[in-house]
Design an enzyme around this catalytic site. Structure first.
Site, short mmCIF file in Angstrom:
data_model
loop_
_atom_site.label_atom_id
_atom_site.label_comp_id
_atom_site.label_asym_id
_atom_site.label_seq_id
_atom_site.Cartn_x
_atom_site.Cartn_y
_atom_site.Cartn_z
N ARG A 1 24.27 -1.98 16.13
CA ARG A 1 25.18 -2.64 17.10
C ARG A 1 26.18 -3.49 16.33
O ARG A 1 27.37 -3.51 16.64
CB ARG A 1 24.38 -3.51 18.08
N LYS B 1 38.83 -8.80 37.64
CA LYS B 1 38.63 -7.52 36.93
C LYS B 1 38.14 -6.49 37.93
O LYS B 1 36.93 -6.30 38.11
CB LYS B 1 37.63 -7.71 35.78
C1 5MM Z 1 31.30 -2.56 28.52
O1 5MM Z 1 30.50 -2.38 29.68
C2 5MM Z 1 30.27 -3.59 30.42
C3 5MM Z 1 28.85 -3.93 30.48
O2 5MM Z 1 28.15 -3.04 31.26
P1 5MM Z 1 26.52 -3.13 31.32
O3 5MM Z 1 26.15 -4.56 31.55
O4 5MM Z 1 26.20 -2.22 32.46
O5 5MM Z 1 26.04 -2.62 30.03
C4 5MM Z 1 30.92 -3.46 31.82
O6 5MM Z 1 30.70 -4.54 32.66
C5 5MM Z 1 32.36 -3.35 31.58
O7 5MM Z 1 32.87 -4.60 31.20
C6 5MM Z 1 33.14 -2.88 32.77
O8 5MM Z 1 32.44 -2.04 33.62
C7 5MM Z 1 34.37 -2.18 32.27
O9 5MM Z 1 33.97 -1.15 31.40
P2 5MM Z 1 34.58 0.29 31.64
O10 5MM Z 1 33.86 1.18 30.65
O11 5MM Z 1 34.32 0.62 33.08
O12 5MM Z 1 36.06 0.11 31.32
#
Ligand code: 5MM
Length: 341
Positions: free
Chosen positions: A44, A221
């Protein structure tokens, strides 16, 4: 210390946007599975270090990065704290403070995001170690029986309580109510997405006002208004831009300084094209930019493949996507620019 308003404005300043690098352990495991990489503290770290050391992408196009708690406290392989790496490229550190979305009682499989307990103390600590903004994601599923009014109201309520606590700690809340495009069954049309997004945003702003949140010191967002990922509908970027702006203009007060979209499972190019089309319309009272996870990272992840020898092509892929989205945030992206790379 900059004010909430200054930080919020800096995060959406012209031609820049946010990198969402706050994948939880489960989500990063899914991303690494694609390149066959085991998930450890070190992998990571190496992956995120590859992104943060992409100087061109970070210093020119990325205003801030949403981190996990682990990354906020982590050092690069040479011992440099990640927050110092970000300061070096003038990117603001942010932190995901929710503790994930869990099944909500009284609904058929809808989710409620948890993490309010102890949040006041956690925010104080995160501010002390450098976080200037935070993120909390509420997940709104779309199906024949969801979302319920209860599901929308409960998620909006916790988003507002989170936002109020952030502002009390001097941290800009990024409020993320995501109407899922890639949930199950994911075959709804754009009309249904518009209807659910409208009700969600109306409820979120109702709760934010009730909670006394200063709308000038936060960012939204949201999802774009698109069909579900398994829908037969294939609207153009211009249609998506029109529908999204109509919903946002009806429900998001002009005092909110900026809207930074999530990509939600759209292809890299669609996420860029749709953002650019919205900015080309030139009607938004707020800055319109990106806060993408997958749509900024996928090309870089594939180019990297977990191998340090691929650092340069991976960073170039990230810089390219960041540049395309920075152009889109100014309505200046064109498909030729993407393909010329
Ligand atoms: C990067 O992914 C974020 C964290 O998701 P998890 O807590 O489910 O692991 C997520 O919140 C992200 O910030 C948003 O959904 C935007 O990411 P995308 O991939 O949809 O642009």
């Amino acid at each position: 210390m900059p004010s909430l308003q200054e930080t919020a404005r800096q995060l959406v300043s012209k031609g820049t946007g946010i990198l969402a690098a706050d994948e939880s352990e489960g989500t990063i495991a899914k991303r690494f599975a694609v390149i066959g990489l085991p998930v450890t503290f070190e992998t990571r770290r190496d992956y995120r270090e590859m992104l943060f050391r992409s100087r061109e992408a970070m210093s020119r196009y990325i205003s801030g990065v949403i981190l996990t708690e682990e990354t906020l406290k982590q050092d690069a392989a040479d011992g440099t704290p990640f927050v110092a790496l970000l300061a070096d490229v003038n990117a603001i550190p942010g932190i995901k403070v929710d503790r994930g979305a869990f099944e909500m009682p009284g609904t058929k499989g809808e989710k409620i995001t948890e993490g309010l307990d102890g949040l006041r103390q956690r925010l104080k600590h995160y501010a002390e170690i450098g976080a200037r903004f935070a993120k909390w994601r509420g997940v709104i599923a779309v199906s024949s029986y969801a979302p319920s009014r209860n599901g929308i109201r409960a998620n909006a309520h916790v988003l507002a309580r989170y936002a109020a606590l952030c502002q009390e700690a001097g941290i800009v809340p990024v409020v993320e109510p995501e109407v899922l495009a890639d949930g199950e069954p994911g075959d709804h049309g754009i009309e249904r997405c518009a209807e659910v997004t409208a009700e969600t945003l109306a409820t979120v702003f109702d709760e934010l006002r009730l909670a006394g949140v200063d709308l000038t010191g936060m960012l939204l967002k949201p999802n774009m208004v698109t069909p579900g990922v398994r829908s037969q509908d294939r609207p153009s970027a211009d249609v998506i831009a029109r529908r999204t702006l109509d919903v946002l203009k009806a429900h998001v007060p002009a005092s909110v300084p900026g809207i930074a979209f999530l990509s939600g499972g759209q292809s890299d190019e669609a996420a860029t094209a749709n953002l650019s089309a919205m900015n080309r319309l030139g009607e938004a009272p707020w800055a319109l930019t990106f806060s993408y996870g997958r749509a900024l990272q996928t090309a870089a992840l594939l180019a990297w493949g977990g191998d340090a020898r691929n650092l340069a092509p991976a960073q170039a892929a990230f810089a390219h996507r960041a540049k395309m989205n920075a152009l889109a945030a100014q309505g200046e992206w064109a498909p030729e620019l993407d393909r010329a790379a």
